[in-house]
Design a protein around this motif. Structure first.
Motif, short mmCIF file in Angstrom:
data_model
loop_
_atom_site.label_atom_id
_atom_site.label_comp_id
_atom_site.label_asym_id
_atom_site.label_seq_id
_atom_site.Cartn_x
_atom_site.Cartn_y
_atom_site.Cartn_z
N VAL A 1 83.25 33.82 33.40
CA VAL A 1 83.78 33.31 32.13
C VAL A 1 83.37 34.22 30.98
O VAL A 1 84.17 34.55 30.11
N HIS A 2 82.09 34.67 31.01
CA HIS A 2 81.63 35.58 29.95
C HIS A 2 82.52 36.80 29.87
O HIS A 2 82.91 37.24 28.80
N VAL A 3 82.82 37.36 31.05
CA VAL A 3 83.61 38.60 31.07
C VAL A 3 85.00 38.34 30.47
O VAL A 3 85.49 39.10 29.63
N ILE A 4 85.61 37.23 30.87
CA ILE A 4 86.96 36.93 30.34
C ILE A 4 86.90 36.73 28.83
O ILE A 4 87.79 37.17 28.09
N MET A 5 85.81 36.11 28.36
CA MET A 5 85.74 35.83 26.92
C MET A 5 85.65 37.11 26.08
O MET A 5 86.00 37.11 24.92
N LEU A 6 85.21 38.20 26.72
CA LEU A 6 85.13 39.45 25.97
C LEU A 6 86.51 39.91 25.50
O LEU A 6 86.64 40.57 24.48
N VAL A 7 87.55 39.55 26.26
CA VAL A 7 88.89 39.97 25.84
C VAL A 7 89.66 38.82 25.19
O VAL A 7 90.84 38.96 24.84
N ALA A 8 88.96 37.70 24.97
CA ALA A 8 89.64 36.53 24.41
C ALA A 8 90.36 36.80 23.08
O ALA A 8 91.49 36.32 22.88
N PRO A 9 89.76 37.57 22.15
CA PRO A 9 90.46 37.79 20.88
C PRO A 9 91.87 38.36 21.09
O PRO A 9 92.83 37.94 20.43
N PHE A 10 91.99 39.30 22.04
CA PHE A 10 93.31 39.91 22.28
C PHE A 10 94.26 38.90 22.96
O PHE A 10 95.44 38.83 22.65
N GLY A 11 93.67 38.15 23.89
CA GLY A 11 94.47 37.16 24.60
C GLY A 11 95.01 36.09 23.65
O GLY A 11 96.19 35.73 23.70
N VAL A 12 94.14 35.63 22.78
CA VAL A 12 94.53 34.59 21.83
C VAL A 12 95.61 35.13 20.89
O VAL A 12 96.62 34.47 20.62
N PHE A 13 95.39 36.35 20.43
CA PHE A 13 96.39 36.98 19.57
C PHE A 13 97.75 37.00 20.28
O PHE A 13 98.79 36.63 19.73
N GLY A 14 97.73 37.42 21.54
CA GLY A 14 98.97 37.53 22.31
C GLY A 14 99.66 36.19 22.49
O GLY A 14 100.88 36.07 22.31
N LEU A 15 98.87 35.17 22.80
CA LEU A 15 99.46 33.84 23.03
C LEU A 15 100.14 33.32 21.76
O LEU A 15 101.27 32.83 21.79
N ILE A 16 99.42 33.45 20.65
CA ILE A 16 99.96 32.89 19.41
C ILE A 16 101.14 33.73 18.91
O ILE A 16 102.21 33.20 18.56
N ALA A 17 100.96 35.06 18.89
CA ALA A 17 102.04 35.92 18.38
C ALA A 17 103.30 35.74 19.22
O ALA A 17 104.41 35.60 18.69
N GLY A 18 103.13 35.74 20.54
CA GLY A 18 104.29 35.63 21.44
C GLY A 18 105.02 34.31 21.21
O GLY A 18 106.25 34.27 21.13
N ARG A 19 104.27 33.22 21.06
CA ARG A 19 104.92 31.91 20.92
C ARG A 19 105.60 31.76 19.56
O ARG A 19 106.70 31.20 19.45
N PHE A 20 104.95 32.28 18.52
CA PHE A 20 105.58 32.19 17.19
C PHE A 20 106.82 33.07 17.14
O PHE A 20 107.81 32.73 16.49
N ALA A 21 106.75 34.22 17.82
CA ALA A 21 107.91 35.11 17.84
C ALA A 21 109.09 34.40 18.50
O ALA A 21 110.23 34.46 18.02
N GLU A 22 108.79 33.71 19.58
CA GLU A 22 109.84 33.00 20.32
C GLU A 22 110.46 31.89 19.46
O GLU A 22 111.67 31.66 19.50
N ALA A 23 109.60 31.22 18.68
CA ALA A 23 110.10 30.09 17.88
C ALA A 23 110.98 30.58 16.73
O ALA A 23 111.82 29.82 16.23
N GLY A 24 110.81 31.83 16.32
CA GLY A 24 111.62 32.36 15.22
C GLY A 24 111.15 31.78 13.89
O GLY A 24 111.31 30.58 13.66
N GLY A 25 110.53 32.59 13.06
CA GLY A 25 109.88 32.14 11.82
C GLY A 25 110.66 31.14 11.00
O GLY A 25 110.30 29.96 10.89
N VAL A 26 111.80 31.57 10.43
CA VAL A 26 112.52 30.73 9.46
C VAL A 26 113.11 29.49 10.15
O VAL A 26 112.99 28.37 9.64
N ALA A 27 113.69 29.72 11.34
CA ALA A 27 114.32 28.60 12.05
C ALA A 27 113.28 27.52 12.33
O ALA A 27 113.52 26.32 12.16
N PHE A 28 112.09 27.96 12.73
CA PHE A 28 111.06 26.99 13.06
C PHE A 28 110.57 26.28 11.79
O PHE A 28 110.37 25.05 11.80
N ALA A 29 110.39 27.04 10.72
CA ALA A 29 109.92 26.43 9.47
C ALA A 29 110.90 25.33 9.05
O ALA A 29 110.50 24.28 8.54
#
Ligand code: ASP
Length: 407
Positions: free
Chosen positions: A184-212
């Motif tokens: 778990v420690h090892v995976i957490m070392l890359v967590a910042p990038f993973g979290v960024f990817g999860l959030i950016a990817g999902r928001f991109a899919e939702a489409g900014g204005v349409a989702f707002a």
């Protein structure tokens, strides 16, 4: 982990969420690639969930040393989970009646039938049969957590009765559990990038204005759920943590940031479990004897945030359709929302599927689900965060019981 590394991870994850949200909404489709990073991180977490549950629960049960002690601790854990979930639903029902977010709004299109079909797949017999699968390896490969919990509890219990002969197994599982926690420690070392990817990817899919736009339309409903979640997470659970868990609330919460942010990013209590365990045991020093089974069980059945949302959403749908619910019907919603949350798996938007049960219990139109669909992926993140916070408080409280302290 050293304090410096911990700090890097916490700051990194928070930045990941903020940057991911901003870039995903602003750049839209051009950020879809980030979803790949997110998926990689999510897979890594999910990859270790099963070995973690098995090794952690078996070592936990063995260290309790006595099956009767396990029974009493288990009963207290269930009581704790049922009570906190019920409080959470009550908050939701009171708020949705006060704010009345559905009165005067327009209802959405009818796409709820698809979800109803998915929910129809589970009957009570399937649930019970599912607890004892014919093939435990297959259950593992399908990430079916409840049968694994049951298997590990019984297996651990049996090892405690074997005396000297059980010793190699005890040592094996302890050692394996230690190794998985290091993983778990090892995976957490890359967590910042993973979290960024999860959030950016999902928001991109939702489409900014349409989702707002969608969010604005459902603003009142969204805010009602958020207020409820905030009351539960910031007032109710901390009071319980302080009084029953005897823990300093701010410090305990600060030590949980990695898990809470992971819950927000993955929208899955199960995938977050490795991080929750790490934060509860290593940062907050909660006894492994308690956390080892309180947390896996909690990730599967204790969902305060989901329960609150189920109740608010069902009553919101009634309001949308102009259906006046009687006090009796609201009481039925209270009970079914509790059950629906227990039945929901710790995966993204599971609550949306089990909500069919709540709607059906009082004859509300299932198509109503379609009206809340567009914002559900986003709301899911908030309720999952509260679910994980509720589990963490549970671990601290159960660690204070005399069974654990004397074990
Ligand atoms: N995503 C939630 C969880 O994993 C369940 C739900 O409310 O949909 O805890």
């Amino acid at each position: 982990m050293s304090t410096a590394v911990n700090r890097y991870i916490i700051i990194g994850i928070i930045l990941g969420i903020i940057l991911g949200g901003l870039l995903g909404s602003l750049l839209g489709e051009r950020m879809m690639w980030a979803g790949f990073l997110g998926k990689l991180f999510l897979n890594a977490l999910r990859m270790i969930v099963i070995p973690l549950i098995v090794t952690s629960m078996i070592t936990g049960v063995i260290s309790l040393g006595d099956v009767r002690r396990l029974g009493r601790t288990g009963a207290k854990t269930l009581l704790f989970y049922l009570t906190t979930t019920a409080i959470s639903v009550a908050i939701g029902i009171i708020l949705v009646n006060l704010i009345q977010p559905g009165v005067g709004s327009e209802s959405g299109a009818a796409a709820g039938n698809e979800i109803a079909k998915r929910a129809g797949e589970y009957s009570i017999f399937d649930v019970i049969l599912g607890m004892v699968p014919p093939n435990i390896i297959k259950a593992m490969s399908e990430t079916k957590v409840l049968p694994l919990i049951l298997f590990s509890l019984i297996f651990g219990g049996i090892v405690t009765t074997m005396g000297e002969k059980g010793k190699p197994l005890k040592e094996f599982f302890e050692s394996a559990n230690g190794a998985i926690m290091k993983f778990v420690h090892v995976i957490m070392l890359v967590a910042p990038f993973g979290v960024f990817g999860l959030i950016a990817g999902r928001f991109a899919e939702a489409g900014g204005v349409a989702f707002a736009d969608e969010l604005m339309k459902l603003g009142k409903y969204f805010i009602t759920v958020l207020i409820g979640l905030t009351i539960h997470a910031v007032i109710v659970l901390p009071a319980i943590l302080k009084i029953l868990g005897k823990k300093p609330v701010r410090k305990y919460a600060a030590n949980m940031v990695q898990a809470l942010a992971t819950a927000f990013s993955t929208a899955s209590s199960s995938a977050t479990l490795p991080v929750t365990m790490e934060c509860v045991e290593e940062n907050n020093r909660v006894n492994h004897k308690a956390s080892s089974f309180v947390l896996p069980l909690g990730a599967t059945i204790n969902m305060d945030g989901t329960a609150l949302y189920e109740a608010v959403a069902a009553i919101f749908i009634a309001q949308l359709y102009g259906i006046d619910l009687t006090v009796g019907q609201q009481i039925i919603i209270f009970f079914t929302a509790n059950l629906a949350a227990i039945g929901a798996a710790g995966i993204p938007e599971a609550g949306l599927v089990t909500m069919v049960m709540v709607l059906e219990s009082v004859g509300l139109p299932i198509e109503g689900i379609a009206s809340i669909l567009a914002v559900d992926w986003f709301l899911d993140r908030f309720r999952t965060t509260v679910n994980v916070w509720g589990d963490s408080v549970g671990a601290a409280v159960i660690a204070r019981t005399k069974e654990i302290r004397n074990a």
